[in-house]
Design a protein around this motif. Structure first.
Motif, PDB file in Angstrom:
ATOM      1  N   ASP A   1       0.837  -1.202   0.000  1.00  0.00           N
ATOM      2  CA  ASP A   1       0.000   0.000   0.000  1.00  0.00           C
ATOM      3  C   ASP A   1       0.871   1.251   0.000  1.00  0.00           C
ATOM      4  OD1 ASP A   1       0.556   0.925   2.786  1.00  0.00           O
ATOM      5  OD2 ASP A   1      -0.567  -0.870   3.356  1.00  0.00           O
ATOM      6  N   GLY A   2       0.222   2.393  -0.144  1.00  0.00           N
ATOM      7  CA  GLY A   2       0.932   3.661  -0.229  1.00  0.00           C
ATOM      8  C   GLY A   2       1.698   4.024   1.026  1.00  0.00           C
ATOM      9  N   GLY A   3       1.175   3.653   2.185  1.00  0.00           N
ATOM     10  CA  GLY A   3       1.894   3.918   3.434  1.00  0.00           C
ATOM     11  C   GLY A   3       3.222   3.185   3.481  1.00  0.00           C
ATOM     12  N   GLU A   4       3.192   1.926   3.056  1.00  0.00           N
ATOM     13  CA  GLU A   4       4.428   1.136   3.013  1.00  0.00           C
ATOM     14  C   GLU A   4       5.375   1.681   1.939  1.00  0.00           C
ATOM     15  OE1 GLU A   4       5.514  -1.532   5.057  1.00  0.00           O
ATOM     16  OE2 GLU A   4       3.843  -0.778   6.243  1.00  0.00           O
ATOM     17  N   ALA A   5       4.826   2.183   0.835  1.00  0.00           N
ATOM     18  CA  ALA A   5       5.669   2.776  -0.213  1.00  0.00           C
ATOM     19  C   ALA A   5       6.432   3.977   0.347  1.00  0.00           C
ATOM     20  CB  ALA A   5       4.824   3.203  -1.404  1.00  0.00           C
ATOM     21  N   LEU A   6       5.752   4.799   1.113  1.00  0.00           N
ATOM     22  CA  LEU A   6       6.409   5.968   1.705  1.00  0.00           C
ATOM     23  C   LEU A   6       7.455   5.538   2.729  1.00  0.00           C
ATOM     24  CD1 LEU A   6       3.243   8.188   1.951  1.00  0.00           C
ATOM     25  CD2 LEU A   6       5.154   8.480   0.363  1.00  0.00           C
ATOM     26  N   ALA A   7       7.152   4.498   3.503  1.00  0.00           N
ATOM     27  CA  ALA A   7       8.139   3.975   4.455  1.00  0.00           C
ATOM     28  C   ALA A   7       9.362   3.447   3.703  1.00  0.00           C
ATOM     29  CB  ALA A   7       7.518   2.866   5.311  1.00  0.00           C
ATOM     30  N   PHE A   8       9.142   2.763   2.583  1.00  0.00           N
ATOM     31  CA  PHE A   8      10.233   2.248   1.751  1.00  0.00           C
ATOM     32  C   PHE A   8      11.089   3.412   1.240  1.00  0.00           C
ATOM     33  CE2 PHE A   8      12.217   0.825  -2.144  1.00  0.00           C
ATOM     34  CZ  PHE A   8      12.524  -0.511  -1.937  1.00  0.00           C
ATOM     35  N   LEU A   9      10.441   4.420   0.687  1.00  0.00           N
ATOM     36  CA  LEU A   9      11.172   5.567   0.141  1.00  0.00           C
ATOM     37  C   LEU A   9      11.956   6.310   1.221  1.00  0.00           C
ATOM     38  CD1 LEU A   9       8.457   6.906  -2.308  1.00  0.00           C
ATOM     39  CD2 LEU A   9      10.650   5.850  -2.940  1.00  0.00           C
ATOM     40  N   ASN A  10      11.364   6.419   2.398  1.00  0.00           N
ATOM     41  CA  ASN A  10      12.017   7.113   3.514  1.00  0.00           C
ATOM     42  C   ASN A  10      13.014   6.239   4.262  1.00  0.00           C
ATOM     43  OD1 ASN A  10      10.913   9.826   3.614  1.00  0.00           O
ATOM     44  ND2 ASN A  10       8.940   8.804   3.927  1.00  0.00           N
ATOM     45  N   ARG A  11      13.068   4.963   3.868  1.00  0.00           N
ATOM     46  CA  ARG A  11      13.934   3.971   4.519  1.00  0.00           C
ATOM     47  C   ARG A  11      13.616   3.818   6.006  1.00  0.00           C
ATOM     48  NH1 ARG A  11      19.012   6.013   1.143  1.00  0.00           N
ATOM     49  NH2 ARG A  11      18.692   4.708  -0.690  1.00  0.00           N
ATOM     50  N   ASP A  12      12.321   3.927   6.295  1.00  0.00           N
ATOM     51  CA  ASP A  12      11.848   3.680   7.660  1.00  0.00           C
ATOM     52  C   ASP A  12      11.879   2.178   7.912  1.00  0.00           C
ATOM     53  OD1 ASP A  12      11.350   6.406   7.939  1.00  0.00           O
ATOM     54  OD2 ASP A  12       9.216   6.221   7.443  1.00  0.00           O
ATOM     55  N   ASP A  13      11.876   1.794   9.188  1.00  0.00           N
ATOM     56  CA  ASP A  13      11.852   0.386   9.569  1.00  0.00           C
ATOM     57  C   ASP A  13      10.664  -0.301   8.908  1.00  0.00           C
ATOM     58  OD1 ASP A  13      13.524  -1.212  10.999  1.00  0.00           O
ATOM     59  OD2 ASP A  13      12.376  -1.094  12.858  1.00  0.00           O
ATOM     60  N   PRO A  14      10.784  -1.411   8.285  1.00  0.00           N
ATOM     61  CA  PRO A  14      11.915  -2.331   8.163  1.00  0.00           C
ATOM     62  C   PRO A  14      12.699  -2.159   6.855  1.00  0.00           C
ATOM     63  CG  PRO A  14       9.957  -3.457   7.421  1.00  0.00           C
ATOM     64  CD  PRO A  14       9.540  -2.039   7.789  1.00  0.00           C
ATOM     65  N   TYR A  15      12.643  -0.978   6.252  1.00  0.00           N
ATOM     66  CA  TYR A  15      13.243  -0.756   4.933  1.00  0.00           C
ATOM     67  C   TYR A  15      14.534   0.056   5.000  1.00  0.00           C
ATOM     68  CZ  TYR A  15       8.470  -2.058   3.727  1.00  0.00           C
ATOM     69  OH  TYR A  15       7.264  -2.702   3.635  1.00  0.00           O
ATOM     70  N   GLY A  16      15.283  -0.096   6.061  1.00  0.00           N
ATOM     71  CA  GLY A  16      16.502   0.685   6.260  1.00  0.00           C
ATOM     72  C   GLY A  16      17.521   0.564   5.147  1.00  0.00           C
ATOM     73  N   ASP A  17      17.567  -0.577   4.470  1.00  0.00           N
ATOM     74  CA  ASP A  17      18.535  -0.793   3.390  1.00  0.00           C
ATOM     75  C   ASP A  17      17.896  -0.687   2.013  1.00  0.00           C
ATOM     76  OD1 ASP A  17      20.594  -1.242   5.206  1.00  0.00           O
ATOM     77  OD2 ASP A  17      20.138  -3.382   5.342  1.00  0.00           O
ATOM     78  N   ALA A  18      16.703  -0.134   1.935  1.00  0.00           N
ATOM     79  CA  ALA A  18      15.994  -0.068   0.655  1.00  0.00           C
ATOM     80  C   ALA A  18      16.744   0.822  -0.333  1.00  0.00           C
ATOM     81  CB  ALA A  18      14.586   0.478   0.871  1.00  0.00           C
ATOM     82  N   PRO A  19      16.841   0.360  -1.583  1.00  0.00           N
ATOM     83  CA  PRO A  19      17.460   1.210  -2.601  1.00  0.00           C
ATOM     84  C   PRO A  19      16.480   2.293  -3.048  1.00  0.00           C
ATOM     85  CG  PRO A  19      16.638  -0.774  -3.616  1.00  0.00           C
ATOM     86  CD  PRO A  19      16.414  -0.924  -2.123  1.00  0.00           C
ATOM     87  N   ARG A  20      16.998   3.347  -3.615  1.00  0.00           N
ATOM     88  CA  ARG A  20      16.133   4.361  -4.221  1.00  0.00           C
ATOM     89  C   ARG A  20      15.611   3.758  -5.530  1.00  0.00           C
ATOM     90  NH1 ARG A  20      15.279   9.997  -4.569  1.00  0.00           N
ATOM     91  NH2 ARG A  20      14.906  10.702  -6.703  1.00  0.00           N
ATOM     92  N   PRO A  21      14.293   3.697  -5.707  1.00  0.00           N
ATOM     93  CA  PRO A  21      13.766   3.124  -6.949  1.00  0.00           C
ATOM     94  C   PRO A  21      14.092   3.997  -8.163  1.00  0.00           C
ATOM     95  CG  PRO A  21      12.038   3.338  -5.284  1.00  0.00           C
ATOM     96  CD  PRO A  21      13.235   4.065  -4.770  1.00  0.00           C
ATOM     97  N   ASP A  22      14.288   3.343  -9.297  1.00  0.00           N
ATOM     98  CA  ASP A  22      14.417   4.040 -10.572  1.00  0.00           C
ATOM     99  C   ASP A  22      13.042   4.282 -11.173  1.00  0.00           C
ATOM    100  OD1 ASP A  22      17.325   3.964 -10.756  1.00  0.00           O
ATOM    101  OD2 ASP A  22      17.090   1.804 -11.068  1.00  0.00           O
TER     102      ASP A  22
END
Length: 153
Positions: A41-62
């Motif tokens: 969902d969009g909330g998780e997408a924003l967490a991914f983009l912000n590298r919030d927990d659990p996405y601390g190592d998430a890459p910046r999407p192209d």
């Protein structure tokens, strides 16, 4: 690795596991050099983009493939938040949804979506659409680079 050989980092924002499987299958079918990252969902997408927990190592999407109709934070809300945030607004964001409503199309472009694609029903068409998205965003256009993690001197 040359730019053409670099993995295309794709964030798939989709709540339907069947649609996620179709996207994954289409990328696999066309041997698209990519790393797909999925959030429901969009909330998780924003967490991914912000590298919030659990996405601390998430890459910046192209590239972001964004469904509209999702629980919690829907795609409409997420699109506005992505495209109004200076850190993320340059990431190409494709609304990839079942809706073909004129109002959804207009509101998505008003919110600065880079493209609006209605999900095909036919599996072969689905594969072709994903292939065209990849050909365009993976080869035909220049994508913004990764922002530097180091502070400017």
């Amino acid at each position: 690795m040359e730019a053409d050989e670099r993995l295309l980092q794709v964030l798939v924002v989709e709540d339907d596991p069947g649609d996620v499987a179709l996207v994954e299958s289409a990328f696999d079918e066309h041997s698209i050099r990519s790393a797909l990252h999925h959030v429901p969902d969009g909330g998780e997408a924003l967490a991914f983009l912000n590298r919030d927990d659990p996405y601390g190592d998430a890459p910046r999407p192209d590239l972001i493939l964004l469904d509209l109709n999702m629980p919690r934070v829907d795609g409409r809300q997420a699109l506005v938040m992505i495209k109004t945030d200076d850190r993320f607004k340059s990431i190409p964001t494709i609304v990839f949804t079942t809706s073909s409503s004129d109002s959804d199309v207009t509101s998505a472009y008003d919110a600065r979506a880079n493209a609006y694609v209605t999900k095909p029903i036919d599996l072969d068409d689905y594969d072709r659409v994903i292939s065209k998205i990849h050909d365009f965003y993976g080869h035909a256009v220049a994508l913004p680079g990764q922002p530097s993690e180091e502070p400017a001197p």
